[in-house]
Write a protein that holds these residues in place. Structure first.
Motif, short mmCIF file in Angstrom:
data_model
loop_
_atom_site.label_atom_id
_atom_site.label_comp_id
_atom_site.label_asym_id
_atom_site.label_seq_id
_atom_site.Cartn_x
_atom_site.Cartn_y
_atom_site.Cartn_z
N UNK A 22 14.79 61.71 -32.49
CA UNK A 22 15.82 61.66 -33.52
C UNK A 22 17.20 61.55 -32.88
N UNK A 23 17.42 62.27 -31.77
CA UNK A 23 18.73 62.21 -31.11
C UNK A 23 18.95 60.88 -30.40
N UNK A 24 17.87 60.25 -29.94
CA UNK A 24 18.03 58.98 -29.23
C UNK A 24 18.31 57.83 -30.19
N UNK A 25 17.94 57.97 -31.45
CA UNK A 25 18.19 56.91 -32.43
C UNK A 25 19.60 57.06 -32.98
N UNK A 26 20.36 56.01 -32.84
CA UNK A 26 21.69 55.97 -33.43
C UNK A 26 21.65 54.96 -34.57
N UNK A 27 21.32 55.45 -35.76
CA UNK A 27 21.09 54.56 -36.90
C UNK A 27 22.36 53.80 -37.29
N UNK A 28 23.52 54.44 -37.15
CA UNK A 28 24.75 53.74 -37.53
C UNK A 28 24.98 52.53 -36.63
N UNK A 29 24.76 52.70 -35.32
CA UNK A 29 24.95 51.58 -34.40
C UNK A 29 23.93 50.48 -34.67
N UNK A 56 24.91 48.67 -37.83
CA UNK A 56 26.06 47.81 -37.58
C UNK A 56 25.63 46.53 -36.85
N UNK A 57 24.69 46.66 -35.90
CA UNK A 57 24.20 45.48 -35.18
C UNK A 57 23.46 44.53 -36.12
N UNK A 58 22.64 45.09 -37.01
CA UNK A 58 21.90 44.27 -37.97
C UNK A 58 22.87 43.58 -38.93
N UNK A 81 25.66 38.68 -40.74
CA UNK A 81 26.90 37.96 -41.04
C UNK A 81 27.02 36.71 -40.18
N UNK A 82 26.63 36.83 -38.90
CA UNK A 82 26.70 35.67 -38.02
C UNK A 82 25.75 34.58 -38.49
#
Length: 152
Positions: A89-96, A99-101, A106-107
């Motif tokens: 859970x700590x290794x997953x940064x869902x916000x990042x 944001x990448x997705x 958008x690209x």
């Protein structure tokens, strides 16, 4: 206070009880209600003890709150971290990751839009033809819009 009842609601309930049942019957009604609640508690406590006796000594630490799915998951999965779930859970940064997705989407949208506009410009479309996004040139005064069989 309790059960999401504020002081004003409690005063309103007491006043309604006095108006409905009258001041002479209200004490007996309160006694009867408290006696019924006491009996229900005794009944539930005795039922719990009977269940604990029937389950045997291996379920001595059994709590009925553990039957609630949220409590069960919290107690057995989150507190006992034998699977290493906290590290995952700590290794997953869902916000990042989100944001990448979003940036990738958008690209891709920009690329598709650019390709569609290149095709529309290259095709040198006739009057009233739509581009990839369904937009059309504005109609001249008195000109009728094109017939769309799918829309009817």
């Amino acid at each position: 206070m309790f059960f999401d009842i504020g002081p004003l609601e409690l005063v309103t309930i007491v006043l309604l009880a006095v108006i409905i049942f009258g001041p002479d019957k209200l004490p007996k009604l309160i006694q009867d209600a408290s006696r019924m609640i006491r009996k229900l508690r005794e009944f539930s406590d005795s039922a719990r003890e009977d269940i604990r006796k029937e389950l045997g000594p291996e379920f001595k630490d059994f709590e009925f709150e553990d039957l609630n799915p949220k409590t069960f998951v919290r107690k057995n999965l989150l507190d006992n971290d034998s699977l290493g779930l906290k590290d995952i859970r700590n290794s997953l940064d869902l916000k990042a990751e989100m944001a990448a997705v979003t940036d990738a989407a958008r690209e891709t949208d920009r690329t598709v839009r650019d390709a569609a506009s290149d095709r529309a410009v290259g095709a040198a479309g006739a009057r009233g033809s739509a581009d990839a996004f369904g937009t059309q040139e504005p109609l001249r005064p008195g000109e009728r819009p094109p017939f769309d069989a799918d829309a009817t």
